[in-house]
Design a protein around this motif. Structure first.
Motif, PDB file in Angstrom:
ATOM      1  N   HIS A  94       0.838  -1.209   0.000  1.00 35.38           N
ATOM      2  CA  HIS A  94       0.000   0.000   0.000  1.00 35.38           C
ATOM      3  C   HIS A  94       0.869   1.253   0.000  1.00 35.38           C
ATOM      4  CE1 HIS A  94      -3.411   2.579   0.543  1.00 35.38           C
ATOM      5  NE2 HIS A  94      -2.768   3.189   1.531  1.00 35.38           N
ATOM      6  N   LEU A  95       1.963   1.231   0.775  1.00 33.71           N
ATOM      7  CA  LEU A  95       2.872   2.377   0.807  1.00 33.71           C
ATOM      8  C   LEU A  95       3.445   2.641  -0.581  1.00 33.71           C
ATOM      9  CD1 LEU A  95       4.718   4.475   2.268  1.00 33.71           C
ATOM     10  CD2 LEU A  95       6.358   2.616   2.560  1.00 33.71           C
ATOM     11  N   LEU A  96       3.838   1.587  -1.281  1.00 37.05           N
ATOM     12  CA  LEU A  96       4.496   1.739  -2.567  1.00 37.05           C
ATOM     13  C   LEU A  96       3.514   2.005  -3.706  1.00 37.05           C
ATOM     14  CD1 LEU A  96       7.208  -1.049  -2.335  1.00 37.05           C
ATOM     15  CD2 LEU A  96       7.408   1.362  -1.764  1.00 37.05           C
ATOM     16  N   GLN A  97       2.265   1.538  -3.580  1.00 35.20           N
ATOM     17  CA  GLN A  97       1.321   1.711  -4.676  1.00 35.20           C
ATOM     18  C   GLN A  97       0.118   2.552  -4.300  1.00 35.20           C
ATOM     19  OE1 GLN A  97       0.404  -1.608  -7.140  1.00 35.20           O
ATOM     20  NE2 GLN A  97       2.273  -2.661  -6.631  1.00 35.20           N
ATOM     21  N   GLY A  98      -0.291   2.503  -3.031  1.00 34.99           N
ATOM     22  CA  GLY A  98      -1.438   3.284  -2.599  1.00 34.99           C
ATOM     23  C   GLY A  98      -2.614   3.049  -3.525  1.00 34.99           C
ATOM     24  N   SER A  99      -3.390   4.088  -3.746  1.00 37.72           N
ATOM     25  CA  SER A  99      -4.529   3.979  -4.661  1.00 37.72           C
ATOM     26  C   SER A  99      -4.220   4.673  -5.982  1.00 37.72           C
ATOM     27  CB  SER A  99      -5.771   4.614  -4.014  1.00 37.72           C
ATOM     28  OG  SER A  99      -5.522   5.982  -3.747  1.00 37.72           O
ATOM     29  N   SER A 100      -2.922   4.918  -6.225  1.00 39.87           N
ATOM     30  CA  SER A 100      -2.538   5.693  -7.403  1.00 39.87           C
ATOM     31  C   SER A 100      -2.846   4.976  -8.706  1.00 39.87           C
ATOM     32  CB  SER A 100      -1.049   6.039  -7.362  1.00 39.87           C
ATOM     33  OG  SER A 100      -0.271   4.866  -7.428  1.00 39.87           O
ATOM     34  N   LEU A 101      -2.817   3.648  -8.721  1.00 38.87           N
ATOM     35  CA  LEU A 101      -2.958   2.941  -9.985  1.00 38.87           C
ATOM     36  C   LEU A 101      -4.302   3.205 -10.646  1.00 38.87           C
ATOM     37  CD1 LEU A 101      -1.180  -0.456  -9.236  1.00 38.87           C
ATOM     38  CD2 LEU A 101      -0.258   1.631 -10.252  1.00 38.87           C
ATOM     39  N   SER A 102      -5.378   3.205  -9.874  1.00 43.52           N
ATOM     40  CA  SER A 102      -6.690   3.473 -10.475  1.00 43.52           C
ATOM     41  C   SER A 102      -6.780   4.934 -10.925  1.00 43.52           C
ATOM     42  CB  SER A 102      -7.817   3.142  -9.490  1.00 43.52           C
ATOM     43  OG  SER A 102      -7.677   3.900  -8.299  1.00 43.52           O
ATOM     44  N   THR A 103      -6.177   5.844 -10.169  1.00 42.02           N
ATOM     45  CA  THR A 103      -6.160   7.260 -10.554  1.00 42.02           C
ATOM     46  C   THR A 103      -5.382   7.436 -11.851  1.00 42.02           C
ATOM     47  OG1 THR A 103      -6.269   7.935  -8.236  1.00 42.02           O
ATOM     48  CG2 THR A 103      -5.480   9.579  -9.805  1.00 42.02           C
ATOM     49  N   TRP A 104      -4.215   6.789 -11.939  1.00 42.92           N
ATOM     50  CA  TRP A 104      -3.383   6.915 -13.135  1.00 42.92           C
ATOM     51  C   TRP A 104      -4.073   6.292 -14.351  1.00 42.92           C
ATOM     52  CZ3 TRP A 104       2.534   6.171 -11.933  1.00 42.92           C
ATOM     53  CH2 TRP A 104       2.902   7.093 -10.924  1.00 42.92           C
ATOM     54  N   GLU A 105      -4.743   5.163 -14.142  1.00 41.99           N
ATOM     55  CA  GLU A 105      -5.431   4.515 -15.261  1.00 41.99           C
ATOM     56  C   GLU A 105      -6.552   5.416 -15.782  1.00 41.99           C
ATOM     57  OE1 GLU A 105      -7.210   0.137 -16.457  1.00 41.99           O
ATOM     58  OE2 GLU A 105      -6.855   0.600 -14.351  1.00 41.99           O
ATOM     59  N   ALA A 106      -7.298   6.046 -14.878  1.00 43.71           N
ATOM     60  CA  ALA A 106      -8.362   6.966 -15.290  1.00 43.71           C
ATOM     61  C   ALA A 106      -7.763   8.196 -15.986  1.00 43.71           C
ATOM     62  CB  ALA A 106      -9.190   7.392 -14.078  1.00 43.71           C
ATOM     63  N   PHE A 107      -6.652   8.679 -15.479  1.00 45.13           N
ATOM     64  CA  PHE A 107      -5.990   9.833 -16.087  1.00 45.13           C
ATOM     65  C   PHE A 107      -5.499   9.482 -17.495  1.00 45.13           C
ATOM     66  CE2 PHE A 107      -2.182  12.639 -16.589  1.00 45.13           C
ATOM     67  CZ  PHE A 107      -2.873  13.842 -16.630  1.00 45.13           C
ATOM     68  N   ALA A 108      -5.020   8.254 -17.676  1.00 46.95           N
ATOM     69  CA  ALA A 108      -4.566   7.802 -18.997  1.00 46.95           C
ATOM     70  C   ALA A 108      -5.689   7.932 -20.020  1.00 46.95           C
ATOM     71  CB  ALA A 108      -4.072   6.358 -18.925  1.00 46.95           C
ATOM     72  N   ALA A 109      -6.897   7.556 -19.625  1.00 40.93           N
ATOM     73  CA  ALA A 109      -8.035   7.670 -20.540  1.00 40.93           C
ATOM     74  C   ALA A 109      -8.336   9.139 -20.827  1.00 40.93           C
ATOM     75  CB  ALA A 109      -9.255   6.983 -19.934  1.00 40.93           C
ATOM     76  N   GLU A 110      -8.215   9.986 -19.812  1.00 44.68           N
ATOM     77  CA  GLU A 110      -8.499  11.419 -19.977  1.00 44.68           C
ATOM     78  C   GLU A 110      -7.558  12.077 -20.983  1.00 44.68           C
ATOM     79  OE1 GLU A 110      -7.908  15.395 -17.265  1.00 44.68           O
ATOM     80  OE2 GLU A 110      -8.686  13.608 -16.250  1.00 44.68           O
ATOM     81  N   VAL A 111      -6.258  11.715 -20.915  1.00 49.91           N
ATOM     82  CA  VAL A 111      -5.262  12.369 -21.777  1.00 49.91           C
ATOM     83  C   VAL A 111      -4.909  11.527 -23.007  1.00 49.91           C
ATOM     84  CG1 VAL A 111      -4.273  13.744 -19.915  1.00 49.91           C
ATOM     85  CG2 VAL A 111      -3.324  11.461 -20.397  1.00 49.91           C
TER      86      VAL A 111
END
Length: 197
Positions: A7-24
Motif C-alpha cells: 500500500h505504501l508503494l502503490q497506494g490507490s494511485s494505480l486506479s487514478t493513473w489509469e483513469a488519467f490515462a483515458a483522460e489524456v
C-alpha cells in the motif's frame, strides 16, 4: 510484498493513473511481474512518461523505501541547456546569504520563491521569461524539475538524449493534483521547444 508495504508503494494511485490515462489519451501499462506501472502520454514535443520510482536508502541499520512520482520526456543533448528548478527554503536563503548566487529572472515574487540553476544563465532566463509559465510554477509547482545529463560513470543509457524530469515526493494519488503536475510539465516542455531547448 506485505500488504502495508505494498500500500505504501502503490497506494490507490494505480486506479487514478489509469483513469488519467483515458483522460489524456495515453497508453497505460498496468504493473506486472518485473514491470512497473507506466503511463505514456502523447505530446507534440515528444512523449511524456509518468512512472513511480522507489529508491532504497539506509536509515541507521535499516533500508527504507523512498517513493517518488516522476514525469519525464526525452530532449536532445545540449549541455548549454541543462537547468534545474526547486522551491526556495531556509537552506537556500542561508546559502544565498553566504554568497551562492542563483539565476534570477527579474520577477521578485518568482525569484524569491524558486532556486534556478543552469549551465547557461541566459537560457534559463529566456525559459522563464514567459509570464504564464512563471504563474503556473507559482501556483502548482512541487518537487524539482531538471534537464540533466543522464550519463552515469562511463555509460550513457540514451546517447544524444537527456531527460527532462519532474520529480515529486511520494505517489500522486489525487486526480486534480496529477493533472496540475502534468500540465505544468507539458507547459515546460512546450516552452523549451519554443526557445530551441
Amino acid at each position: 510484498m506485505g500488504k502495508r508495504l505494498n500500500h505504501l508503494l502503490q497506494g490507490s494511485s494505480l486506479s487514478t493513473w489509469e483513469a488519467f490515462a483515458a483522460e489524456v489519451q495515453g497508453t497505460w501499462s498496468a504493473p506486472s511481474l518485473g514491470h512497473e506501472a507506466r503511463l505514456v502520454i502523447p505530446h507534440a514535443h515528444g512523449p511524456i512518461v509518468l512512472e513511480r520510482d522507489v529508491t532504497m536508502i539506509m536509515a541507521g541499520n535499516v533500508m527504507i523505501p523512498v517513493v517518488s512520482t516522476i514525469f519525464s520526456a526525452p530532449r536532445p543533448t545540449n549541455p548549454a541547456h541543462r537547468f534545474s528548478v526547486s522551491r526556495a527554503n531556509f537552506a537556500t536563503s542561508v546559502a544565498e546569504w553566504f554568497g551562492r548566487l542563483d539565476i534570477h529572472v527579474d520577477d521578485p515574487v518568482f525569484d524569491d520563491a524558486f532556486v534556478l540553476k543552469g549551465d547557461t544563465p541566459d537560457f534559463v532566463r529566456t525559459l522563464f521569461r514567459d509570464a504564464p509559465l512563471r504563474e503556473r510554477y507559482r501556483a502548482d509547482f512541487e518537487g524539482s524539475i531538471a534537464l540533466k545529463d543522464d550519463q552515469a560513470f562511463s555509460t550513457d543509457p540514451t546517447p544524444g538524449i537527456d531527460p527532462l524530469e519532474l520529480t515529486v515526493s511520494g505517489l500522486i494519488e489525487d486526480a486534480s493534483r496529477l493533472r496540475r503536475m502534468y500540465e505544468l510539465f507539458a507547459a515546460t516542455l512546450t516552452r523549451l521547444d519554443e526557445i530551441g531547448g
